[in-house]
Write an enzyme that holds these catalytic residues in place. Structure first.
Site, PDB file in Angstrom:
ATOM      1  N   VAL A 244       1.021  -1.214  -0.486  1.00  0.00           N
ATOM      2  CA  VAL A 244      -0.077   0.002   0.086  1.00  0.00           C
ATOM      3  C   VAL A 244       0.894   1.131  -0.358  1.00  0.00           C
ATOM      4  O   VAL A 244       2.029   1.213   0.661  1.00  0.00           O
ATOM      5  CB  VAL A 244      -0.575  -0.139   1.086  1.00  0.00           C
ATOM      6  CG1 VAL A 244      -1.893   1.069   1.060  1.00  0.00           C
ATOM      7  CG2 VAL A 244      -1.991  -1.326   1.415  1.00  0.00           C
TER       8      VAL A 244
ATOM      9  N   GLU B 166       4.613 -15.029   2.560  1.00  0.00           N
ATOM     10  CA  GLU B 166       5.876 -15.647   3.506  1.00  0.00           C
ATOM     11  C   GLU B 166       5.751 -13.974   3.962  1.00  0.00           C
ATOM     12  O   GLU B 166       5.827 -13.090   3.159  1.00  0.00           O
ATOM     13  CB  GLU B 166       7.297 -15.634   3.133  1.00  0.00           C
ATOM     14  CG  GLU B 166       7.761 -16.922   2.915  1.00  0.00           C
ATOM     15  CD  GLU B 166       7.718 -17.871   1.560  1.00  0.00           C
ATOM     16  OE1 GLU B 166       7.813 -16.798   0.684  1.00  0.00           O
ATOM     17  OE2 GLU B 166       7.187 -18.514   1.237  1.00  0.00           O
TER      18      GLU B 166
ATOM     19  N   TYR C 163      -2.671 -10.229   8.281  1.00  0.00           N
ATOM     20  CA  TYR C 163      -2.877 -11.764   8.356  1.00  0.00           C
ATOM     21  C   TYR C 163      -3.648 -12.761   8.207  1.00  0.00           C
ATOM     22  O   TYR C 163      -4.484 -13.594   8.467  1.00  0.00           O
ATOM     23  CB  TYR C 163      -1.454 -12.366   7.615  1.00  0.00           C
ATOM     24  CG  TYR C 163      -0.265 -11.762   6.763  1.00  0.00           C
ATOM     25  CD1 TYR C 163      -1.074 -11.018   5.684  1.00  0.00           C
ATOM     26  CD2 TYR C 163       0.532 -11.548   6.870  1.00  0.00           C
ATOM     27  CE1 TYR C 163      -0.331 -10.737   4.452  1.00  0.00           C
ATOM     28  CE2 TYR C 163       1.562 -10.705   5.575  1.00  0.00           C
ATOM     29  CZ  TYR C 163       0.488 -10.253   4.378  1.00  0.00           C
ATOM     30  OH  TYR C 163       1.542  -9.707   3.430  1.00  0.00           O
TER      31      TYR C 163
HETATM   32  C1  LIG Z   1       0.960  -4.547   5.831  1.00  0.00           C
HETATM   33  C2  LIG Z   1      -0.087  -3.721   4.603  1.00  0.00           C
HETATM   34  C3  LIG Z   1      -0.615  -4.034   2.997  1.00  0.00           C
HETATM   35  C4  LIG Z   1      -0.914  -3.421   5.329  1.00  0.00           C
HETATM   36  O1  LIG Z   1      -1.628  -2.245   4.346  1.00  0.00           O
HETATM   37  P1  LIG Z   1      -2.264  -1.148   5.387  1.00  0.00           P
HETATM   38  O2  LIG Z   1      -3.549  -0.573   4.220  1.00  0.00           O
HETATM   39  O3  LIG Z   1      -1.582  -0.177   5.884  1.00  0.00           O
HETATM   40  O4  LIG Z   1      -3.427  -2.073   6.539  1.00  0.00           O
HETATM   41  P2  LIG Z   1      -5.343  -2.056   6.800  1.00  0.00           P
HETATM   42  O5  LIG Z   1      -4.836  -0.939   7.255  1.00  0.00           O
HETATM   43  O6  LIG Z   1      -5.784  -2.143   5.812  1.00  0.00           O
HETATM   44  O7  LIG Z   1      -4.717  -2.690   7.785  1.00  0.00           O
HETATM   45  C5  LIG Z   1      -5.502  -3.769   8.241  1.00  0.00           C
HETATM   46  C6  LIG Z   1      -5.246  -4.388   9.374  1.00  0.00           C
HETATM   47  O8  LIG Z   1      -4.083  -5.375   9.425  1.00  0.00           O
HETATM   48  C7  LIG Z   1      -3.327  -5.152  10.538  1.00  0.00           C
HETATM   49  N1  LIG Z   1      -2.342  -3.361  10.790  1.00  0.00           N
HETATM   50  C8  LIG Z   1      -2.404  -2.365  10.169  1.00  0.00           C
HETATM   51  N2  LIG Z   1      -1.094  -1.247  10.502  1.00  0.00           N
HETATM   52  C9  LIG Z   1      -0.408  -1.992  11.694  1.00  0.00           C
HETATM   53  C10 LIG Z   1       0.705  -1.191  12.399  1.00  0.00           C
HETATM   54  N3  LIG Z   1       0.801   0.034  12.232  1.00  0.00           N
HETATM   55  N4  LIG Z   1       0.657  -1.535  13.215  1.00  0.00           N
HETATM   56  C11 LIG Z   1      -0.459  -3.491  13.862  1.00  0.00           C
HETATM   57  N5  LIG Z   1      -1.166  -3.916  13.122  1.00  0.00           N
HETATM   58  C12 LIG Z   1      -1.490  -3.230  11.577  1.00  0.00           C
HETATM   59  C13 LIG Z   1      -4.301  -4.571  11.890  1.00  0.00           C
HETATM   60  O9  LIG Z   1      -4.647  -6.025  11.976  1.00  0.00           O
HETATM   61  C14 LIG Z   1      -4.996  -4.009  10.721  1.00  0.00           C
HETATM   62  O10 LIG Z   1      -6.198  -4.233  11.116  1.00  0.00           O
HETATM   63  P3  LIG Z   1      -7.863  -3.056  12.506  1.00  0.00           P
HETATM   64  O11 LIG Z   1      -7.408  -1.655  11.442  1.00  0.00           O
HETATM   65  O12 LIG Z   1      -8.878  -3.853  12.256  1.00  0.00           O
HETATM   66  O13 LIG Z   1      -7.111  -2.937  13.196  1.00  0.00           O
HETATM   67  C15 LIG Z   1       1.340  -2.123   4.604  1.00  0.00           C
HETATM   68  O14 LIG Z   1       1.609  -1.618   5.944  1.00  0.00           O
HETATM   69  C16 LIG Z   1       1.886  -2.293   3.564  1.00  0.00           C
HETATM   70  O15 LIG Z   1       1.796  -2.011   2.346  1.00  0.00           O
HETATM   71  N6  LIG Z   1       3.214  -2.594   4.308  1.00  0.00           N
HETATM   72  C17 LIG Z   1       5.067  -2.039   3.078  1.00  0.00           C
HETATM   73  C18 LIG Z   1       4.801  -3.078   2.153  1.00  0.00           C
HETATM   74  C19 LIG Z   1       4.664  -4.726   3.155  1.00  0.00           C
HETATM   75  O16 LIG Z   1       5.411  -5.198   4.027  1.00  0.00           O
HETATM   76  N7  LIG Z   1       3.986  -6.284   3.090  1.00  0.00           N
HETATM   77  C20 LIG Z   1       3.869  -6.697   3.204  1.00  0.00           C
HETATM   78  C21 LIG Z   1       4.929  -8.369   2.924  1.00  0.00           C
HETATM   79  S1  LIG Z   1       4.694  -9.739   3.585  1.00  0.00           S
END
Ligand SMILES: CC(C)(COP(=O)(O)OP(=O)(O)OC[C@H]1O[C@@H](n2cnc3c(N)ncnc32)[C@H](O)[C@@H]1OP(=O)(O)O)[C@@H](O)C(=O)NCCC(=O)NCCS
Length: 152
Positions: A70, A102, A114
Site C-alpha cells: 500500500v 512469507e 494476515y
Molecule cells: C502490510 C500493509 C499491506 C497493510 O496495509 P494497510 O492498508 O496499512 O492495512 P489496513 O489499514 O488494511 O489494516 C488491516 C489490519 O492490519 C493490521 N495493521 C495495519 N497497520 C498496522 C500497524 N501499523 N500496526 C499493527 N497492525 C497493523 C491491523 O490488524 C489492521 O486491522 P484493524 O485496522 O482492524 O486493526 C502495509 O503496511 C504495507 O504496504 N506495508 C509495506 C509492504 C509490506 O510490508 N507488505 C507485506 C509483505 S509480507
C-alpha cells in the site's frame, strides 16, 4: 477506487511505491518477470492515483501471495485488507483452495493483517530475506480458502 490489471505502463508508479514502502524493495525486473510469467498482478487506483498492488500466482489449487503493498501515505485506512481480500477472491476464481505467503517476523503490521484474515503460521524459513549484512527469517503463513469461497 477500482482494481485493474497491472501493466508495463504502470510499473514506474508501482516502483515509486515499492521503493518507499520496503527497506528491501523488489526490482523493476521482478515486476516485469511477474507480468511476463502470467502471474495475477493487480493495482488499486483512485482517480488515476495508485494506492497499492498485489502480485500472486496460482498453481493448480495453491496460491502464493508474492507481494502486497500500500502507498505509505495511505497506510492504516483499510486498503491492505481490501487488496488482500481482492487477491484471495481472485485466487479462488482461478481454482485455488489454499494460499501461502512469507513475511518477515519484524513486519508487525502485515502479520496482524494476515492473522486477522485467518492465516496461520505453518513454517519458518531460516535466513530467507536480506537484512543488511545479516539475513532475516521468513515466517510461512497458510490460509484455507474453503471458508472464503463459500461466503463469496
Ligand atoms: C502490510 C500493509 C499491506 C497493510 O496495509 P494497510 O492498508 O496499512 O492495512 P489496513 O489499514 O488494511 O489494516 C488491516 C489490519 O492490519 C493490521 N495493521 C495495519 N497497520 C498496522 C500497524 N501499523 N500496526 C499493527 N497492525 C497493523 C491491523 O490488524 C489492521 O486491522 P484493524 O485496522 O482492524 O486493526 C502495509 O503496511 C504495507 O504496504 N506495508 C509495506 C509492504 C509490506 O510490508 N507488505 C507485506 C509483505 S509480507
Amino acid at each position: 477506487m477500482q482494481f485493474q490489471l497491472m501493466s508495463e505502463a504502470l510499473l514506474p508508479a508501482v516502483m515509486d511505491i515499492e521503493e518507499r514502502a520496503y527497506p528491501w524493495p523488489w526490482t523493476l525486473g521482478m515486476f516485469r518477470d511477474s507480468l511476463n510469467s502470467g502471474y495475477l498482478c493487480h493495482v488499486l487506483a483512485d482517480a488515476g492515483q495508485l494506492l497499492g498492488y498485489t502480485v500472486i500466482y496460482v498453481a493448480v489449487d495453491e496460491c502464493h501471495i508474492l507481494n502486497i503493498c500500500v502507498e505509505p501515505e495511505k497506510h492504516g485506512k483499510g486498503l491492505g485488507r481490501l487488496l488482500l481480500r481482492h487477491a484471495l477472491e481472485c485466487a479462488i476464481d482461478h481454482g485455488a483452495e489454499q494460499t501461502f505467503l512469507e513475511v518477515r517476523p519484524s513486519n508487525t503490521a502485515a502479520i496482524r493483517l494476515y492473522e486477522s484474515m485467518g492465516f496461520v503460521q505453518v513454517g519458518l524459513r531460516k535466513d530467507y530475506y536480506p537484512a543488511g549484512d545479516l539475513r532475516e527469517d521468513a515466517l510461512v503463513y497458510q490460509l484455507d480458502l474453503g471458508g472464503l469461497a463459500r461466503s463469496k
